[in-house]
Design an enzyme around this catalytic site. Structure first.
Site, PDB file in Angstrom:
ATOM      1  CB  VAL A  19     -37.946  40.303 -33.050  1.00  0.00           C
ATOM      2  CG1 VAL A  19     -38.524  41.229 -31.987  1.00  0.00           C
ATOM      3  CG2 VAL A  19     -36.577  39.797 -32.610  1.00  0.00           C
ATOM      4  CB  SER A  20     -38.849  35.132 -30.656  1.00  0.00           C
ATOM      5  OG  SER A  20     -37.515  34.769 -30.977  1.00  0.00           O
ATOM      6  CB  THR A  21     -37.973  37.220 -25.772  1.00  0.00           C
ATOM      7  OG1 THR A  21     -39.273  37.792 -25.742  1.00  0.00           O
ATOM      8  CG2 THR A  21     -37.122  37.824 -24.669  1.00  0.00           C
ATOM      9  CD  GLU A  23     -36.118  34.954 -34.083  1.00  0.00           C
ATOM     10  OE1 GLU A  23     -36.071  34.172 -35.045  1.00  0.00           O
ATOM     11  OE2 GLU A  23     -36.960  35.853 -33.978  1.00  0.00           O
ATOM     12  CD  GLN A  24     -35.601  42.658 -29.032  1.00  0.00           C
ATOM     13  OE1 GLN A  24     -36.562  42.114 -28.519  1.00  0.00           O
ATOM     14  NE2 GLN A  24     -35.601  43.933 -29.351  1.00  0.00           N
TER      15      GLN A  24
END
Length: 484
Positions: A19-21, A23-24
């Site tokens: 997960v990318s920051t 996307e989160q």
């Protein structure tokens, strides 16, 4: 030994989450949620192998430069994983080319790839169909890239640049060939042995091997290596590119009009006039093409008892009295094995006599820990129930991954299926009758003996290979026949 069972891959299961920051924050994607869902999926499928987690936090999928993904790829290359599972395809990569490259790596190491949201599994027909569609798109892209590369290579070749690894005797400097004097002296010596000392390819290779001189790869010299060096125009300072069709499996030679030939692109090791003189002599010493369909009975299965190399058919004797022989390929091509040369007629007769004896005396020996089962009973009705239970359970798995049912429902269905499978296994015993197996093998050998001298050699060889794995020559009257 003889019990029939499906081989289970006991390598670890790899779970990859990412997960990318961004996307989160936007979608609320949780690494823990991905991890728990994938772990539950493994338990639901009944996979009991050790699970390893590869978690990339705050990493984008724009490329493959991710710490845990790199670690996962290394574990695949080390053959430590049997499956790789993700929640969605874009967890692994958002670029089709990168995704296909990863799946190709997995396939080459017999690792299945599963994405539970898209129901994508490279072990299922639908998964393979999807993979083929993606592959077709990638193939189109590769063709476009290849066309651009070929255009660039034509331009580079016309500028006199060297486009591949440097041949023995040269080294590369700014994409141009520069003479390596240590190796160049060996090249000059090889040309001299061929032209002035009248030595053949095999004699030259044998001489260099005896002196411990390493080839370009650091290994032993072969007669064909010498032949390729003798006929390489690079040694007279000429660059030739585009001779072979690189996109075809057989790499057939193209028409001369399509070649890119540039003279004087680099300093020659061999004077051009001497090189041309060598080519005239090489035409008379052309190596015979390897037969694609050998007509000799033991070709392909005969092994040298000294070094383990294959033995090929050859001709020996005087000019007016030739006869067939089998000789070790390491002896013939490199001169590194001292194995004897055996007359083919005598060796083939010994093989036939040994097969005949086997057809009479063959005995099957069990390992002490193996006890042949005596009874066999299979319930067709129970098999059908198990088949239906597995189909029903697969539908439940799909329903669970879609969020339509709870984990408890899936586990209950798994327990019902496992109960039926256990009942089937308890009732299913494979009968192993040593005498019947022995007679079956003897029957095959007798059939082979009956037709061996009546059918064409090509047909007989095919029948032999169904029964015989290899024949190892220990001596003139001593061979080992390894049955499949």
């Amino acid at each position: 030994m003889f019990r029939q069972s499906e081989e289970i891959d006991q390598r670890d299961i790899g779970i990859y989450t990412r997960v990318s920051t961004e996307e989160q924050a936007r979608e609320g994607l949780s690494l823990d949620e991905q991890k728990n869902r994938l772990e539950s999926y493994c338990h639901a499928m009944g996979w009991n192998q050790h699970i390893r987690f590869f978690i990339d936090e705050g990493e984008s999928a724009k490329n493959l430069e991710r710490p845990q993904l790199k670690l996962l790829m290394e574990e695949v290359k080390e053959n430590n994983l049997s499956r790789i599972i993700v929640t969605k395809l874009d967890r692994l990569s958002r670029k089709l080319s990168d995704l296909l490259a990863l799946i190709d790596l997995f396939q080459s190491h017999k690792v299945s790839f599963i994405s539970i949201s898209e129901s994508f599994d490279t072990n299922t027909p639908s998964g393979r169909l999807t993979l083929q569609v993606l592959g077709a798109v990638a193939e189109f892209e590769r063709e476009r890239i290849r066309e651009r590369v070929i255009d660039n290579m034509f331009h580079a070749a016309n500028q006199g640049q060297w486009l591949t690894s440097a041949p023995f005797g040269y080294k590369l400097a700014d994409k141009r060939l520069v003479i390596d004097e240590n190796e160049a002296n060996i090249v000059r010596r090889i040309y001299g042995m061929f032209l002035k000392e009248n030595m053949g390819y095999f004699a030259i290779a044998k001489k260099l091997n005896e002196e411990g001189i390493p080839s370009h790869t650091g290994k032993e010299w072969w007669n064909r290596t010498i032949k390729l060096m003798i006929t390489n125009p690079a040694y007279k300072g000429t660059t030739i590119w585009n001779r072979l069709a690189g996109s075809t499996e057989k790499r057939e030679k193209k028409d001369v009009e399509e070649w890119v030939i540039i003279e004087g692109t680099h300093e020659p090791i061999i004077d051009p006039e001497i090189w041309e003189e060598v080519q005239k002599k090489a035409e008379k010493k052309r190596l015979p093409a390897r037969s694609q369909r050998s007509t000799h009975l033991l070709s392909g299965i005969l092994k040298c008892g000294l070094c383990g190399s294959g033995m090929s058919h050859d001709r020996a004797g005087s000019k007016n009295s030739k006869y067939g022989v089998y000789r070790c390929s390491a002896n013939k091509n490199k001169g590194t094995c001292t194995g004897k040369v055996y007359r083919s007629a005598e060796l083939e007769l010994l093989f036939k006599e040994s097969l005949l004896q086997l057809s009479k005396d063959f005995t099957l020996h069990f390992l002490p820990s193996i006890e042949p089962a005596k009874d066999a009973l299979t319930s067709t009705a129970l098999q059908q129930k198990v088949h239906n239970a597995k189909k029903r359970y697969q539908r439940k798995v799909e329903a669970y991954t879609a969020g339509l049912i709870e984990m408890e429902d899936l586990q209950n269905e798994k327990e019902r299926m496992d109960t039926l499978v256990s009942e089937l296994e308890a009732s299913e015993v494979i009968e192993v009758n040593p005498k019947a197996i022995e007679e079956n093998i003897k029957s095959k050998l007798r059939t082979l003996m009956n037709v061996m001298d009546q059918l064409p050699v090509s047909v007989t060889k095919a029948l032999i290979k169904e029964v015989v794995e290899k024949v190892v020559v220990k001596g003139e009257h001593d061979i080992e026949i390894h049955l499949k």
